[in-house]
Scaffold this motif. Structure first.
Motif, PDB file in Angstrom:
ATOM      1  N   ILE A   4     -21.277  74.215  83.860  1.00 42.12           N
ATOM      2  CA  ILE A   4     -19.955  73.589  83.745  1.00 42.12           C
ATOM      3  C   ILE A   4     -20.093  72.128  83.320  1.00 42.12           C
ATOM      4  O   ILE A   4     -19.329  71.644  82.478  1.00 42.12           O
ATOM      5  CB  ILE A   4     -19.183  73.720  85.074  1.00 42.12           C
ATOM      6  CG1 ILE A   4     -18.892  75.197  85.351  1.00 42.12           C
ATOM      7  CG2 ILE A   4     -17.905  72.913  85.050  1.00 42.12           C
ATOM      8  CD1 ILE A   4     -18.320  75.469  86.716  1.00 42.12           C
ATOM      9  N   VAL A   5     -21.078  71.439  83.867  1.00 42.99           N
ATOM     10  CA  VAL A   5     -21.294  70.040  83.500  1.00 42.99           C
ATOM     11  C   VAL A   5     -21.697  69.937  82.029  1.00 42.99           C
ATOM     12  O   VAL A   5     -21.202  69.070  81.297  1.00 42.99           O
ATOM     13  CB  VAL A   5     -22.361  69.398  84.415  1.00 42.99           C
ATOM     14  CG1 VAL A   5     -22.742  68.014  83.929  1.00 42.99           C
ATOM     15  CG2 VAL A   5     -21.853  69.338  85.841  1.00 42.99           C
ATOM     16  N   ARG A   6     -22.558  70.845  81.565  1.00 45.18           N
ATOM     17  CA  ARG A   6     -22.949  70.838  80.148  1.00 45.18           C
ATOM     18  C   ARG A   6     -21.753  71.145  79.243  1.00 45.18           C
ATOM     19  O   ARG A   6     -21.611  70.555  78.177  1.00 45.18           O
ATOM     20  CB  ARG A   6     -24.061  71.847  79.902  1.00 45.18           C
ATOM     21  CG  ARG A   6     -25.400  71.403  80.422  1.00 45.18           C
ATOM     22  CD  ARG A   6     -26.477  72.409  80.049  1.00 45.18           C
ATOM     23  NE  ARG A   6     -27.757  72.015  80.577  1.00 45.18           N
ATOM     24  CZ  ARG A   6     -28.647  71.291  79.906  1.00 45.18           C
ATOM     25  NH1 ARG A   6     -28.371  70.904  78.677  1.00 45.18           N
ATOM     26  NH2 ARG A   6     -29.790  70.972  80.449  1.00 45.18           N
ATOM     27  N   LEU A   8     -18.594  70.488  79.939  1.00 41.80           N
ATOM     28  CA  LEU A   8     -17.726  69.310  79.941  1.00 41.80           C
ATOM     29  C   LEU A   8     -18.317  68.164  79.110  1.00 41.80           C
ATOM     30  O   LEU A   8     -17.588  67.435  78.433  1.00 41.80           O
ATOM     31  CB  LEU A   8     -17.464  68.855  81.374  1.00 41.80           C
ATOM     32  CG  LEU A   8     -16.588  69.783  82.203  1.00 41.80           C
ATOM     33  CD1 LEU A   8     -16.489  69.284  83.639  1.00 41.80           C
ATOM     34  CD2 LEU A   8     -15.209  69.945  81.595  1.00 41.80           C
ATOM     35  N   LEU A   9     -19.641  68.028  79.125  1.00 41.79           N
ATOM     36  CA  LEU A   9     -20.273  67.009  78.282  1.00 41.79           C
ATOM     37  C   LEU A   9     -20.128  67.358  76.800  1.00 41.79           C
ATOM     38  O   LEU A   9     -19.913  66.471  75.968  1.00 41.79           O
ATOM     39  CB  LEU A   9     -21.748  66.844  78.647  1.00 41.79           C
ATOM     40  CG  LEU A   9     -22.037  66.116  79.959  1.00 41.79           C
ATOM     41  CD1 LEU A   9     -23.530  66.111  80.240  1.00 41.79           C
ATOM     42  CD2 LEU A   9     -21.495  64.705  79.921  1.00 41.79           C
ATOM     43  N   SER A  10     -20.220  68.631  76.475  1.00 38.30           N
ATOM     44  CA  SER A  10     -20.000  69.049  75.092  1.00 38.30           C
ATOM     45  C   SER A  10     -18.556  68.808  74.672  1.00 38.30           C
ATOM     46  O   SER A  10     -18.294  68.383  73.546  1.00 38.30           O
ATOM     47  CB  SER A  10     -20.353  70.526  74.926  1.00 38.30           C
ATOM     48  OG  SER A  10     -21.715  70.730  75.167  1.00 38.30           O
ATOM     49  N   ALA A  11     -17.615  69.066  75.577  1.00 39.29           N
ATOM     50  CA  ALA A  11     -16.212  68.797  75.282  1.00 39.29           C
ATOM     51  C   ALA A  11     -15.979  67.301  75.090  1.00 39.29           C
ATOM     52  O   ALA A  11     -15.215  66.892  74.204  1.00 39.29           O
ATOM     53  CB  ALA A  11     -15.328  69.337  76.404  1.00 39.29           C
ATOM     54  N   THR A  31      -8.111  71.588  74.681  1.00 43.89           N
ATOM     55  CA  THR A  31      -8.566  72.164  73.421  1.00 43.89           C
ATOM     56  C   THR A  31     -10.034  71.842  73.181  1.00 43.89           C
ATOM     57  O   THR A  31     -10.784  72.684  72.676  1.00 43.89           O
ATOM     58  CB  THR A  31      -7.712  71.646  72.255  1.00 43.89           C
ATOM     59  OG1 THR A  31      -6.339  71.872  72.543  1.00 43.89           O
ATOM     60  CG2 THR A  31      -8.064  72.337  70.959  1.00 43.89           C
ATOM     61  N   ALA A  32     -10.468  70.649  73.555  1.00 49.25           N
ATOM     62  CA  ALA A  32     -11.873  70.274  73.398  1.00 49.25           C
ATOM     63  C   ALA A  32     -12.771  71.134  74.282  1.00 49.25           C
ATOM     64  O   ALA A  32     -13.868  71.523  73.869  1.00 49.25           O
ATOM     65  CB  ALA A  32     -12.066  68.799  73.720  1.00 49.25           C
ATOM     66  N   ILE A  33     -12.312  71.451  75.480  1.00 48.25           N
ATOM     67  CA  ILE A  33     -13.082  72.336  76.360  1.00 48.25           C
ATOM     68  C   ILE A  33     -13.157  73.735  75.754  1.00 48.25           C
ATOM     69  O   ILE A  33     -14.215  74.373  75.766  1.00 48.25           O
ATOM     70  CB  ILE A  33     -12.468  72.363  77.772  1.00 48.25           C
ATOM     71  CG1 ILE A  33     -12.630  70.994  78.436  1.00 48.25           C
ATOM     72  CG2 ILE A  33     -13.108  73.452  78.626  1.00 48.25           C
ATOM     73  CD1 ILE A  33     -11.891  70.852  79.738  1.00 48.25           C
ATOM     74  N   LEU A  39     -17.739  77.303  70.698  1.00 49.32           N
ATOM     75  CA  LEU A  39     -18.967  76.969  69.980  1.00 49.32           C
ATOM     76  C   LEU A  39     -20.196  77.497  70.704  1.00 49.32           C
ATOM     77  O   LEU A  39     -21.148  77.973  70.073  1.00 49.32           O
ATOM     78  CB  LEU A  39     -19.080  75.463  69.762  1.00 49.32           C
ATOM     79  CG  LEU A  39     -18.240  74.870  68.649  1.00 49.32           C
ATOM     80  CD1 LEU A  39     -18.387  73.357  68.616  1.00 49.32           C
ATOM     81  CD2 LEU A  39     -18.609  75.462  67.311  1.00 49.32           C
ATOM     82  N   SER A  40     -20.181  77.441  72.024  1.00 49.19           N
ATOM     83  CA  SER A  40     -21.295  77.991  72.793  1.00 49.19           C
ATOM     84  C   SER A  40     -21.417  79.497  72.598  1.00 49.19           C
ATOM     85  O   SER A  40     -22.518  80.024  72.405  1.00 49.19           O
ATOM     86  CB  SER A  40     -21.123  77.680  74.277  1.00 49.19           C
ATOM     87  OG  SER A  40     -21.105  76.310  74.508  1.00 49.19           O
ATOM     88  N   ILE A  41     -20.290  80.185  72.627  1.00 47.70           N
ATOM     89  CA  ILE A  41     -20.299  81.633  72.449  1.00 47.70           C
ATOM     90  C   ILE A  41     -20.724  82.006  71.028  1.00 47.70           C
ATOM     91  O   ILE A  41     -21.520  82.926  70.821  1.00 47.70           O
ATOM     92  CB  ILE A  41     -18.917  82.224  72.805  1.00 47.70           C
ATOM     93  CG1 ILE A  41     -18.670  82.084  74.305  1.00 47.70           C
ATOM     94  CG2 ILE A  41     -18.816  83.678  72.385  1.00 47.70           C
ATOM     95  CD1 ILE A  41     -17.257  82.398  74.732  1.00 47.70           C
TER      96      ILE A  41
END
Length: 113
Positions: A4-6, A8-11, A31-33, A39-41
C-alpha cells in the motif's frame, strides 16, 4: 502494508509528474491512485507479453525499445482510465522515464529489511 505504501508513493509520483509535464494530466488524487494501480497491473500482466513479442527489435536496439514498450503501457492505461490523459507517444516516453526515476527515488526511502 508495504504494498500500500509503494502504491501511494507511485500515486504521488504520478501527481507530481502530471503537475510538471504539460502533456500529462490527472484529475485528482483518487485518479492518481487508480493510475498507479492500473499501471502496476499492466506491468504485471501485459508488459511481459509485449516484451516477448518485441524481443527481436529489443535485441536489435540493445534494449532501448523497452522504453517504447513502457510508453505503450502508459498509453494503454490512458485509454483505460477516464481521468488520466497523455497527449502522445513522446509525452508517454518522457512520463515513463521520469516516473521510473521518481519511483526509484521514492522507493529508496523505504526500509527494505
Amino acid at each position: 502494508m508495504k504494498l500500500i505504501v509503494r502504491l501511494l508513493l507511485s500515486a504521488l509520483a504520478v501527481v507530481v509528474l502530471a503537475n510538471i509535464l504539460n502533456g500529462v494530466s490527472v484529475d485528482g488524487y483518487v485518479t492518481a491512485i487508480i493510475v498507479a494501480l492500473v499501471l502496476s497491473i499492466l506491468n504485471l500482466f501485459v508488459k511481459p507479453i509485449l516484451v516477448i513479442l518485441t524481443l527481436p527489435i529489443t535485441i536489435l536496439t540493445l534494449g532501448l525499445f523497452l522504453i517504447i514498450v513502457n510508453a505503450l503501457v502508459i498509453l494503454l492505461a490512458d485509454s483505460l482510465i477516464s481521468g488520466f490523459a497523455v497527449d502522445g507517444i513522446w509525452w508517454a516516453v518522457l512520463f515513463s522515464i521520469l516516473l521510473s526515476v521518481l519511483q526509484s527515488l521514492l522507493h529508496s526511502f523505504l526500509n527494505d529489511d
